[in-house]
Enzyme design. Structure first.
Site, PDB file in Angstrom:
ATOM      1  N   ASP A   7       0.875  -1.177   0.000  1.00  0.00           N
ATOM      2  CA  ASP A   7       0.000   0.000   0.000  1.00  0.00           C
ATOM      3  C   ASP A   7       0.915   1.230   0.000  1.00  0.00           C
ATOM      4  O   ASP A   7       2.140   1.103  -0.131  1.00  0.00           O
ATOM      5  CB  ASP A   7      -1.009  -0.045   1.160  1.00  0.00           C
ATOM      6  CG  ASP A   7      -0.379   0.182   2.534  1.00  0.00           C
ATOM      7  OD1 ASP A   7       0.862   0.324   2.621  1.00  0.00           O
ATOM      8  OD2 ASP A   7      -1.126   0.202   3.530  1.00  0.00           O
ATOM      9  N   CYS A  63       2.823  -3.341   4.142  1.00  0.00           N
ATOM     10  CA  CYS A  63       2.001  -2.188   4.519  1.00  0.00           C
ATOM     11  C   CYS A  63       2.719  -1.518   5.695  1.00  0.00           C
ATOM     12  O   CYS A  63       3.906  -1.777   5.916  1.00  0.00           O
ATOM     13  CB  CYS A  63       0.552  -2.580   4.833  1.00  0.00           C
ATOM     14  SG  CYS A  63       0.316  -3.685   6.237  1.00  0.00           S
ATOM     15  N   THR A  65       2.472  -1.823   9.013  1.00  0.00           N
ATOM     16  CA  THR A  65       2.890  -2.786  10.038  1.00  0.00           C
ATOM     17  C   THR A  65       3.048  -4.200   9.501  1.00  0.00           C
ATOM     18  O   THR A  65       3.620  -5.058  10.184  1.00  0.00           O
ATOM     19  CB  THR A  65       1.827  -2.866  11.150  1.00  0.00           C
ATOM     20  OG1 THR A  65       0.585  -3.250  10.524  1.00  0.00           O
ATOM     21  CG2 THR A  65       1.656  -1.532  11.864  1.00  0.00           C
ATOM     22  N   HIS A  96       8.497 -24.973   8.372  1.00  0.00           N
ATOM     23  CA  HIS A  96       7.436 -25.696   9.084  1.00  0.00           C
ATOM     24  C   HIS A  96       6.019 -25.372   8.603  1.00  0.00           C
ATOM     25  O   HIS A  96       5.141 -26.230   8.685  1.00  0.00           O
ATOM     26  CB  HIS A  96       7.519 -25.400  10.589  1.00  0.00           C
ATOM     27  CG  HIS A  96       8.690 -26.065  11.246  1.00  0.00           C
ATOM     28  ND1 HIS A  96       8.882 -26.058  12.620  1.00  0.00           N
ATOM     29  CD2 HIS A  96       9.737 -26.754  10.735  1.00  0.00           C
ATOM     30  CE1 HIS A  96       9.987 -26.725  12.914  1.00  0.00           C
ATOM     31  NE2 HIS A  96      10.541 -27.146  11.782  1.00  0.00           N
ATOM     32  N   HIS A 131       5.493 -31.908   9.233  1.00  0.00           N
ATOM     33  CA  HIS A 131       4.954 -30.554   9.037  1.00  0.00           C
ATOM     34  C   HIS A 131       3.903 -30.530   7.926  1.00  0.00           C
ATOM     35  O   HIS A 131       3.002 -29.698   7.953  1.00  0.00           O
ATOM     36  CB  HIS A 131       6.093 -29.572   8.760  1.00  0.00           C
ATOM     37  CG  HIS A 131       7.094 -29.552   9.860  1.00  0.00           C
ATOM     38  ND1 HIS A 131       6.786 -29.109  11.124  1.00  0.00           N
ATOM     39  CD2 HIS A 131       8.373 -30.002   9.911  1.00  0.00           C
ATOM     40  CE1 HIS A 131       7.842 -29.253  11.906  1.00  0.00           C
ATOM     41  NE2 HIS A 131       8.818 -29.801  11.197  1.00  0.00           N
TER      42      HIS A 131
HETATM   43  C1  RB5 Z   1      -2.047   2.678   6.335  1.00  0.00           C
HETATM   44  O1  RB5 Z   1      -1.969   3.918   6.944  1.00  0.00           O
HETATM   45  C2  RB5 Z   1      -1.877   1.576   7.374  1.00  0.00           C
HETATM   46  O2  RB5 Z   1      -3.018   1.445   8.123  1.00  0.00           O
HETATM   47  C3  RB5 Z   1      -1.514   0.285   6.701  1.00  0.00           C
HETATM   48  O3  RB5 Z   1      -0.356   0.465   5.958  1.00  0.00           O
HETATM   49  C4  RB5 Z   1      -1.229  -0.925   7.569  1.00  0.00           C
HETATM   50  O4  RB5 Z   1      -0.308  -0.640   8.565  1.00  0.00           O
HETATM   51  C5  RB5 Z   1      -2.373  -1.698   8.055  1.00  0.00           C
HETATM   52  O5  RB5 Z   1      -2.231  -2.733   8.709  1.00  0.00           O
END
Ligand code: RB5
Length: 145
Positions: A7, A63, A65, A96, A131
């Site tokens: 993203d 993304c 996180t 695994h 596994h």
């Molecule tokens: C976008 O701002 C953010 O929410 C997205 O990149 C991500 O971290 C969502 O899990």
């Protein structure tokens, strides 16, 4: 062929990974985004469909996180997406879990570590054996629920 998508939070990290992996000889299919705002579930769906159609063998999703991407990707039957942030887990999710998608956070990892983790993910083979039975149990959960 390896699919890669992100993203808007992951654009720079995606570029760094494409550059590093291409240098190592991997072929990547860049699904975007190249900067324009993008909702992570939309990108997760696009990438998972490439894998399920057989046009790409594995995928990398980025993304902020990595969490949103992993939640969305794991909704697809046949996708085993792992949130990767250290080398041990990255190696073992291949050995695994036979993970076929790795998710990383551009706001939680530096580009150097992300490139190294991507290489580990792509070069580690599934161990099979006991596994495989456990992965089959995951498939059974998908089929029965
Ligand atoms: C976008 O701002 C953010 O929410 C997205 O990149 C991500 O971290 C969502 O899990």
């Amino acid at each position: 062929m390896i699919a890669i998508g992100c993203d808007h939070a992951g654009v720079e990290m995606k570029k760094a990974i494409i550059e590093a992996l291409t240098e190592k000889g991997f072929e990547l299919k860049d699904l975007g985004t190249d900067g324009e705002p993008c909702d992570y579930p939309v990108m997760a769906e696009k990438l998972c469909k490439e894998i399920l159609a057989g046009s790409c063998e594995k995928g990398i999703l980025i993304c902020g996180t990595g969490i949103g991407m992993s939640i969305a990707a794991n909704k697809f039957k046949g996708i085993r997406a792992a949130l990767c942030s250290d080398s041990f887990s990255t190696k073992f999710t291949r050995l695994h879990n036979d993970a076929n998608v790795m998710c990383m956070g551009a706001r939680t990892l530096g580009p150097g570590l992300a490139c190294e983790l991507a290489e580990i993910f792509l070069t580690t083979e599934f161990e099979g054996g006991r596994h495989q039975r456990r992965v089959d149990l995951i498939t059974a959960i998908e089929n029965n629920n």
